[in-house]
Scaffold this active site. Structure first.
Site, PDB file in Angstrom:
ATOM      1  N   THR A  24       0.763  -1.375  -0.137  1.00  0.00           N
ATOM      2  CA  THR A  24      -0.103  -0.029   0.141  1.00  0.00           C
ATOM      3  C   THR A  24       0.707   1.311  -0.062  1.00  0.00           C
ATOM      4  O   THR A  24       0.276   2.311  -0.182  1.00  0.00           O
ATOM      5  CB  THR A  24      -0.922   0.170   1.289  1.00  0.00           C
ATOM      6  N   GLU A  92       4.105  -0.278   9.923  1.00  0.00           N
ATOM      7  CA  GLU A  92       4.282  -1.509   9.852  1.00  0.00           C
ATOM      8  C   GLU A  92       4.302  -2.365  11.182  1.00  0.00           C
ATOM      9  O   GLU A  92       4.841  -3.648  11.165  1.00  0.00           O
ATOM     10  CB  GLU A  92       5.743  -1.654   8.981  1.00  0.00           C
TER      11      GLU A  92
END
Length: 166
Positions: A24, A92
């Site tokens: 993304t 993340e």
């Protein structure tokens, strides 16, 4: 096989390295504008060798393996490296090397630059970069029951509606 080196902060062996992204955060994907707009000086196609790409819940996971993952190499804009590193670590869910709650591990890997070394293609043919690979627990789960993304190109095979991911 190239050994992965993990470093928690911006002052270790990976200080100042570019980032390899494959989900993304790619140009045109939802998190690119949210996290990378005005924070990159260069973005170019790149390939992570010796890796496999798996589908995730709206975002992909890369793990060590006998394949190739297609993505982009991003160079931080002047003066924003530390900010960008912190933002990507947060996105993340990287809390530190080997942390049991990591979703991804941030590791240094060799990334190939297609066209590099050819006339007009530039050099070098590969560079060291930060890559977010699935953490150990996620990797074990993917190896036993994950869905492999054919060809290692997430943008052509992903499930719609992702929010997280490299």
């Amino acid at each position: 096989m190239t050994a992965a080196v993990t470093t928690a902060g911006p002052g270790g062996p990976g200080a100042g390295l570019p980032f390899f992204v494959y989900g993304t955060l790619l140009p045109g994907e939802p998190n690119h504008d949210l996290f990378l707009r005005d924070r990159t000086a260069e973005e170019r196609p790149a390939v992570l060798p010796r890796a496999l790409l798996y589908e995730g819940p709206g975002y992909p996971y890369a793990i060590e393996g006998h394949g190739r993952v297609h993505g982009a190499l991003l160079v931080a804009a002047p003066g924003v490296y530390g900010e960008l590193l912190g933002l990507l670590d947060q996105l993340e869910e990287f809390l530190g090397p080997g942390h049991p709650r990591n979703l991804y591990e941030r590791v240094v890997r060799e990334v190939e630059l297609p066209g590099a070394g050819e006339p007009g293609g530039g050099a070098p043919g590969s560079v060291r970069a930060w890559v977010y690979l699935a953490a150990a627990a996620v990797t074990r789960s993917l190896r036993t029951g994950g869905v492999l993304v054919p060809g290692g190109r997430w943008t052509t095979a992903r499930a719609p509606g992702g929010a997280n991911a490299p």
